[in-house]
Design a protein around this motif. Sequence first.
Motif, mmCIF file in Angstrom:
data_model
loop_
_atom_site.group_PDB
_atom_site.id
_atom_site.type_symbol
_atom_site.label_atom_id
_atom_site.label_comp_id
_atom_site.label_asym_id
_atom_site.label_seq_id
_atom_site.Cartn_x
_atom_site.Cartn_y
_atom_site.Cartn_z
ATOM 1 N N GLY A 289 -2.987 4.090 -1.460
ATOM 2 C CA GLY A 289 -2.972 3.043 -0.366
ATOM 3 C C GLY A 289 -3.940 1.805 -0.633
ATOM 4 O O GLY A 289 -4.842 1.882 -1.318
ATOM 5 N N CYS A 313 0.548 -1.934 -3.981
ATOM 6 C CA CYS A 313 0.623 -0.752 -3.087
ATOM 7 C C CYS A 313 1.722 -1.001 -2.142
ATOM 8 O O CYS A 313 2.001 -1.984 -1.800
ATOM 9 C CB CYS A 313 -0.443 -0.534 -2.179
ATOM 10 S SG CYS A 313 -2.258 -0.602 -3.237
ATOM 11 N N SER A 314 2.509 0.120 -1.922
ATOM 12 C CA SER A 314 3.569 0.140 -0.817
ATOM 13 C C SER A 314 2.971 0.366 0.590
ATOM 14 O O SER A 314 3.871 -0.208 1.574
ATOM 15 C CB SER A 314 4.736 1.255 -1.157
ATOM 16 O OG SER A 314 4.103 2.611 -1.093
ATOM 17 N N THR A 315 1.942 0.843 0.892
ATOM 18 C CA THR A 315 1.339 1.020 2.154
ATOM 19 C C THR A 315 -0.082 1.052 1.999
ATOM 20 O O THR A 315 -0.728 1.039 1.154
ATOM 21 C CB THR A 315 1.805 2.464 2.476
ATOM 22 O OG1 THR A 315 1.084 2.670 3.935
ATOM 23 C CG2 THR A 315 1.096 3.348 1.742
ATOM 24 N N SER A 326 -4.631 2.333 11.368
ATOM 25 C CA SER A 326 -3.940 1.822 10.417
ATOM 26 C C SER A 326 -4.483 0.562 9.573
ATOM 27 O O SER A 326 -5.596 0.136 9.871
ATOM 28 C CB SER A 326 -2.356 1.358 10.773
ATOM 29 O OG SER A 326 -2.631 0.434 11.673
ATOM 30 N N THR A 328 -3.541 -3.365 7.787
ATOM 31 C CA THR A 328 -2.403 -4.359 7.885
ATOM 32 C C THR A 328 -2.284 -5.028 6.521
ATOM 33 O O THR A 328 -3.397 -5.405 5.952
ATOM 34 C CB THR A 328 -2.766 -5.117 9.068
ATOM 35 O OG1 THR A 328 -2.813 -4.496 10.268
ATOM 36 C CG2 THR A 328 -1.692 -6.210 9.025
#
Length: 558
Positions: A289, A313-315, A326, A328
């Motif tokens: 991540g 990164c995808s997330t 989380s 952002t």
Amino acid sequence: MFSISKVIKQSRCSLYILSAVLVTVFGLASRASAYSGTGAGTLSNPYRVANCTQLQEINDSLAAYYKQTGDIDCSATSGWNSGLGFIPIGTFTGNYDGQNFVINSLYINRADNTGAGLFGSVNGATITNIHLRGGSITTTSTTYNGSLVASASGSTISNCSSTTSFTTDTGGGIVGLLSGGSLSNCWYNGTMASTGSRYTGGLFALTINTTVNNVYSSGTIGARGGIAGVIGTGTSISNAYSDATVTFGGNIFDVGGLFGSIDGVGDPTTASNVFFAGSVTGASAPSKGGVAGSREGGATISGAYYDATLCNCSTGIGATPGGSGSATGVNVGNATPNYFKGNSTNVPLSAWNFTTIWQVNSGAYPTLVAGAALTDGDSDGATNSVEAAAPNSGDANNDGTPDNAQSNVTGLVNSVTGGYAVLSSTCDSNSGVNIGAESANSTADSAFAYPLGLMNFTLHCLTSGETATVTQYFFTSVSPSGLVVRKYNSVANTYQAITGATIEQVTIGGQTAIKVIYNITDGGALDQDGTANGIIVDPSGVASATIGAPNTGFKRLN
């Protein structure tokens, strides 16, 4: 996924390893030998570290106080100890103040299983204002390693930095293992290569019950995270970022731009007001991540951001089997490439201190306010600039050495006359040197006046009961004729003659001065604290008799 139990298991129990490292190097603590530099190793009179040999000698007195007095060249360590280089200091329990000078070209190359770093381990220590530049550390040790400290327990580390290249199986750019204590206002910018599959991070590998704030990393980091491999239980980290290239080969769990894993099992762990603006490359990671590879139970993330375009990164968080919060992504589609650059208002930067800790850099990421080298290089209480401005090109006592390079020679501006004055002693160092008017004392000397004021000072001697020679210079056109030397005791509010003192007029660097010499014994009649403790306190001055005063018969040289 990842959990702190995995960390402990894979590293054969981090805390046990720390204990083993302490035991391995503890034998150094029992050694004692004469320190080659000046100082007594105390809070009031620390050992002064002026070269790499004296830096190595810290191993001989691990609980003492130290101050670095200038930049240190350690390039010769590449040839020390049959190619092993500098021997890591440990276990250090004292206080080291680098005074924001740098340690250049430190070299360590170790194949044993003890921690590699400037300090092998620290326990309850304070390390501050210390900066490593260049050099290299290479180790095959599977214990924790760090360019500054391999393993730290219950210690305070602040205002530190390193650009030392680092090759390690397990470790961090600054500290390998942080257990308890705190780390603040530190950064790493270098090349860090990982030789194994253990825990590595741009600043540290693993933290447990630690407070970390105001830190960042840059460069190329072969690690699980640009800041940390794992943030373990009970840790709080805030106001941190990395713009490093984070690369880790192989099928490795938990690779993140900032953290490999955030684990809060047992004690809550938090990460707040952080961002990643680098890239994560070269890792086929099941959990990867922009901010963290994984977030485990008990972990809380807030105010976390990453550059979605740069990150690869995808997330923001690779896996979330527990905890909350989380990350952002910003600069999506390269719409705002300067989101984190040149400002202090975009989140999370808006929560940072840009007054005294961080600084904005136009077109670039923020940096910590540079720690300029302290202006008092010899630690005598007088700034380098004031001492350098003294007569005779900064050698006002005319001994051939600049005053700002000697802790027992202190130059200052006389607040009474506006001229220059110098205190030189045969003790190890001076402190608290200042000149005040007689009117500032609680009691006036009824028979004498002090045209040049009274010089207050404290001498730090290496031996209790020592008799020191004090030499004072007052740059003035006042004639020494009729002057005597007297002392004021602020405890008893009395004045007395200093017998045996001499006064003469001298010329130094083309300027005239009154030179005063007398002896004073630690714990003797002239020592204001009256105790033979290695510390002499003595306010004294040259005085002229007022009208009607008797001839005191002091010795005078014209």
